[in-house]
Design a protein around this motif. Structure first.
Motif, PDB file in Angstrom:
ATOM      1  N   GLU A  65       0.823  -1.212   0.000  1.00  0.00           N
ATOM      2  CA  GLU A  65       0.000   0.000   0.000  1.00  0.00           C
ATOM      3  C   GLU A  65       0.854   1.257   0.000  1.00  0.00           C
ATOM      4  O   GLU A  65       0.521   2.257  -0.640  1.00  0.00           O
ATOM      5  N   ALA A  66       1.988   1.225   0.729  1.00  0.00           N
ATOM      6  CA  ALA A  66       2.871   2.385   0.772  1.00  0.00           C
ATOM      7  C   ALA A  66       3.385   2.728  -0.624  1.00  0.00           C
ATOM      8  O   ALA A  66       3.452   3.899  -1.008  1.00  0.00           O
ATOM      9  N   ALA A  67       3.747   1.694  -1.396  1.00  0.00           N
ATOM     10  CA  ALA A  67       4.224   1.911  -2.761  1.00  0.00           C
ATOM     11  C   ALA A  67       3.117   2.479  -3.640  1.00  0.00           C
ATOM     12  O   ALA A  67       3.360   3.356  -4.476  1.00  0.00           O
ATOM     13  N   GLU A  68       1.902   1.995  -3.460  1.00  0.00           N
ATOM     14  CA  GLU A  68       0.763   2.505  -4.242  1.00  0.00           C
ATOM     15  C   GLU A  68       0.517   3.974  -3.929  1.00  0.00           C
ATOM     16  O   GLU A  68       0.276   4.780  -4.841  1.00  0.00           O
ATOM     17  N   ASN A  69       0.533   4.322  -2.655  1.00  0.00           N
ATOM     18  CA  ASN A  69       0.344   5.725  -2.267  1.00  0.00           C
ATOM     19  C   ASN A  69       1.437   6.609  -2.856  1.00  0.00           C
ATOM     20  O   ASN A  69       1.171   7.703  -3.365  1.00  0.00           O
ATOM     21  N   TRP A  70       2.671   6.121  -2.767  1.00  0.00           N
ATOM     22  CA  TRP A  70       3.806   6.896  -3.280  1.00  0.00           C
ATOM     23  C   TRP A  70       3.687   7.119  -4.781  1.00  0.00           C
ATOM     24  O   TRP A  70       3.888   8.231  -5.266  1.00  0.00           O
ATOM     25  N   ASN A  71       3.346   6.088  -5.517  1.00  0.00           N
ATOM     26  CA  ASN A  71       3.211   6.213  -6.971  1.00  0.00           C
ATOM     27  C   ASN A  71       2.092   7.174  -7.340  1.00  0.00           C
ATOM     28  O   ASN A  71       2.231   7.981  -8.268  1.00  0.00           O
ATOM     29  N   ARG A  72       0.996   7.111  -6.612  1.00  0.00           N
ATOM     30  CA  ARG A  72      -0.147   7.991  -6.909  1.00  0.00           C
ATOM     31  C   ARG A  72       0.225   9.456  -6.684  1.00  0.00           C
ATOM     32  O   ARG A  72      -0.057  10.326  -7.519  1.00  0.00           O
ATOM     33  N   VAL A  73       0.882   9.749  -5.565  1.00  0.00           N
ATOM     34  CA  VAL A  73       1.270  11.128  -5.259  1.00  0.00           C
ATOM     35  C   VAL A  73       2.300  11.630  -6.270  1.00  0.00           C
ATOM     36  O   VAL A  73       2.262  12.789  -6.687  1.00  0.00           O
ATOM     37  N   ASN A  74       3.207  10.766  -6.702  1.00  0.00           N
ATOM     38  CA  ASN A  74       4.205  11.177  -7.683  1.00  0.00           C
ATOM     39  C   ASN A  74       3.590  11.485  -9.041  1.00  0.00           C
ATOM     40  O   ASN A  74       4.031  12.396  -9.741  1.00  0.00           O
ATOM     41  N   ILE A  75       2.568  10.736  -9.420  1.00  0.00           N
ATOM     42  CA  ILE A  75       1.862  11.029 -10.671  1.00  0.00           C
ATOM     43  C   ILE A  75       1.221  12.418 -10.588  1.00  0.00           C
ATOM     44  O   ILE A  75       1.264  13.208 -11.546  1.00  0.00           O
ATOM     45  N   LEU A  76       0.634  12.729  -9.444  1.00  0.00           N
ATOM     46  CA  LEU A  76       0.032  14.051  -9.260  1.00  0.00           C
ATOM     47  C   LEU A  76       1.102  15.141  -9.286  1.00  0.00           C
ATOM     48  O   LEU A  76       0.909  16.192  -9.898  1.00  0.00           O
ATOM     49  N   LEU A  77       2.234  14.878  -8.651  1.00  0.00           N
ATOM     50  CA  LEU A  77       3.302  15.877  -8.614  1.00  0.00           C
ATOM     51  C   LEU A  77       3.860  16.143 -10.005  1.00  0.00           C
ATOM     52  O   LEU A  77       4.255  17.278 -10.326  1.00  0.00           O
ATOM     53  N   GLU A  78       3.903  15.130 -10.848  1.00  0.00           N
ATOM     54  CA  GLU A  78       4.436  15.296 -12.202  1.00  0.00           C
ATOM     55  C   GLU A  78       3.600  16.237 -13.061  1.00  0.00           C
ATOM     56  O   GLU A  78       4.067  16.723 -14.092  1.00  0.00           O
ATOM     57  N   SER A  79       2.374  16.526 -12.623  1.00  0.00           N
ATOM     58  CA  SER A  79       1.511  17.432 -13.391  1.00  0.00           C
ATOM     59  C   SER A  79       1.800  18.900 -13.105  1.00  0.00           C
ATOM     60  O   SER A  79       1.237  19.787 -13.752  1.00  0.00           O
ATOM     61  N   VAL A  80       2.683  19.186 -12.133  1.00  0.00           N
ATOM     62  CA  VAL A  80       2.957  20.581 -11.779  1.00  0.00           C
ATOM     63  C   VAL A  80       3.706  21.274 -12.911  1.00  0.00           C
ATOM     64  O   VAL A  80       4.533  20.667 -13.603  1.00  0.00           O
ATOM     65  N   GLU A  81       3.419  22.544 -13.113  1.00  0.00           N
ATOM     66  CA  GLU A  81       4.064  23.340 -14.144  1.00  0.00           C
ATOM     67  C   GLU A  81       5.011  24.357 -13.517  1.00  0.00           C
ATOM     68  O   GLU A  81       4.840  24.770 -12.369  1.00  0.00           O
ATOM     69  N   ASP A  82       6.005  24.769 -14.299  1.00  0.00           N
ATOM     70  CA  ASP A  82       7.003  25.704 -13.792  1.00  0.00           C
ATOM     71  C   ASP A  82       6.374  26.983 -13.245  1.00  0.00           C
ATOM     72  O   ASP A  82       6.773  27.482 -12.187  1.00  0.00           O
ATOM     73  N   LEU A  83       5.393  27.520 -13.959  1.00  0.00           N
ATOM     74  CA  LEU A  83       4.770  28.764 -13.513  1.00  0.00           C
ATOM     75  C   LEU A  83       4.002  28.586 -12.204  1.00  0.00           C
ATOM     76  O   LEU A  83       3.830  29.541 -11.447  1.00  0.00           O
ATOM     77  N   GLU A  84       3.539  27.365 -11.944  1.00  0.00           N
ATOM     78  CA  GLU A  84       2.884  27.109 -10.663  1.00  0.00           C
ATOM     79  C   GLU A  84       3.917  27.061  -9.531  1.00  0.00           C
ATOM     80  O   GLU A  84       3.620  27.444  -8.401  1.00  0.00           O
ATOM     81  N   LEU A  85       5.103  26.587  -9.851  1.00  0.00           N
ATOM     82  CA  LEU A  85       6.145  26.509  -8.829  1.00  0.00           C
ATOM     83  C   LEU A  85       6.716  27.877  -8.498  1.00  0.00           C
ATOM     84  O   LEU A  85       6.971  28.189  -7.336  1.00  0.00           O
ATOM     85  N   ILE A  86       6.937  28.717  -9.501  1.00  0.00           N
ATOM     86  CA  ILE A  86       7.593  30.001  -9.249  1.00  0.00           C
ATOM     87  C   ILE A  86       6.733  31.206  -9.599  1.00  0.00           C
ATOM     88  O   ILE A  86       7.060  32.321  -9.219  1.00  0.00           O
ATOM     89  N   GLY A  87       5.632  30.995 -10.312  1.00  0.00           N
ATOM     90  CA  GLY A  87       4.819  32.120 -10.758  1.00  0.00           C
ATOM     91  C   GLY A  87       4.167  32.845  -9.600  1.00  0.00           C
ATOM     92  O   GLY A  87       3.756  32.240  -8.613  1.00  0.00           O
ATOM     93  N   PRO A  88       4.065  34.162  -9.667  1.00  0.00           N
ATOM     94  CA  PRO A  88       3.563  34.952  -8.544  1.00  0.00           C
ATOM     95  C   PRO A  88       2.053  34.951  -8.384  1.00  0.00           C
ATOM     96  O   PRO A  88       1.536  35.580  -7.483  1.00  0.00           O
ATOM     97  N   SER A  89       1.316  34.253  -9.261  1.00  0.00           N
ATOM     98  CA  SER A  89      -0.147  34.300  -9.176  1.00  0.00           C
ATOM     99  C   SER A  89      -0.750  33.095  -8.478  1.00  0.00           C
ATOM    100  O   SER A  89      -1.967  33.024  -8.293  1.00  0.00           O
TER     101      SER A  89
END
Length: 332
Positions: free
Chosen positions: A222-246
């Protein structure tokens, strides 16, 4: 985007927890801190990028240490970028800002500004050092330079040395809003599985570069499943979301992980800060004899020292230095 829509950038690290996944993490946003760190030196672009990445990683990792502790990252290689050094000083009291500083040593004649910054390190290692204060033995962990980025090296460190699956999503660089000046910005998300790794894993070969352990090597079920799921979600982040001021840090967490039940804690403010002082310089020279001090004395009759982190310049009376000093420091 208008300047009026910009969210205040206050140099913070926001800790959070994903209750559904048993995963913790941090969201970091740096702007003024990074500008001050890099303004101390006129680095080539590839060195600036390495220092920016190292400073961002240090702020994110350092947020976990206790009050008055110090965490340092050191990257040493045989390439043009010989050394990247960063320090994170935990707050002296609750509610006070932490302090970050960084500098680089490099061979200017060998730098290739058209190459990837990470390639300028060559073969070497990344070290994590934690100083718990006077009377305590410092902790040190080391991992080889591998994986294509300093973030990858840090991920390997946590998997290999701590058996803590860890993932970073980072973005950094120069940015300019309409009507504003160009400044450095950096942002990132760090996720880390709660400690549940199996102790037998450390004795087995990892699946990463050079046989290093990867996050998936220390998780199962289950720990591996949770980790994989969260990583898939994290991979959707965009550069402007990480550093963009809005996009605020909390809005970013909701966008990425709303189904994982994110819970945030108090944000840690961060500022640029250096601990150098004349007193520390004197302490470092206290082990030298008068003969040694004489070799350090300039034609002007002074012993000089420069801080590599903040550029502070010190000029000292040689007669007041070393264990054979004939004058007190107050006589200068």
């Amino acid at each position: 985007m208008s300047l009026g829509s910009q969210i205040a950038w206050d140099d913070t690290v926001l800790p959070f927890q994903l209750d559904r996944s048993d995963i913790r993490g941090r969201v970091a946003r740096l702007d003024g801190v990074l500008d001050q760190v890099l303004a101390q030196h006129d680095y080539p672009p590839v060195i600036e990028a390495l220092v920016a990445e190292a400073a961002l990683l240090t702020a994110m990792i350092g947020q976990t240490i206790k009050l008055r502790w110090k965490l340092s990252l050191q990257v040493r290689g045989d390439g043009p970028a010989r050394l990247i050094a960063t320090d994170y000083y935990g707050p002296t009291e609750d509610g006070e800002p932490a302090r970050v500083r960084a500098y680089a040593s490099y061979d200017a004649d060998r730098i290739d500004n058209k190459a990837a910054p990470f390639s300028q390190i060559g073969k070497g290692y990344l070290a994590v050092l934690i100083d718990q204060g006077e009377g305590m033995v410092p902790y040190q962990g080391i991992t080889p330079i591998a994986g294509g980025s300093l973030a990858s090296c840090a991920q390997s460190y946590f998997a290999q040395s701590e058996q803590l699956p860890t993932r970073f999503a980072l973005s950094y660089g120069r940015s300019q809003l309409a009507g504003g000046k160009e400044t450095w910005r950096a942002g990132g998300v760090m996720v880390q599985h709660m400690p549940k790794a199996s102790p037998f894993v450390a004795s087995e070969g990892g699946t990463g570069e050079q046989g290093l352990l990867k996050p998936e090597d220390v998780l199962e079920g289950e720990a591996a499943e949770n980790w994989n799921r969260v990583n898939i979600l994290l991979e959707s982040v965009e550069d402007l979301e990480l550093i963009g001021p809005s996009v605020s840090s909390t809005d970013l967490l909701v966008r990425l992980f709303h189904e994982e039940e994110p819970r945030v804690f108090d944000a840690q403010p961060v500022k640029f800060g250096c601990t150098c002082s004349e007193h520390r310089v004197r302490e470092s020279l206290s082990i030298y004899s008068a003969k040694d001090i004489a070799h350090m004395t300039t034609e002007d009759g002074l012993v000089t020292a420069d801080c590599q982190f903040c550029g502070a310049h010190y000029e000292l009376n040689p007669a007041s230095l070393g264990f054979e000093a004939t004058e007190g420091s107050g006589d200068e």
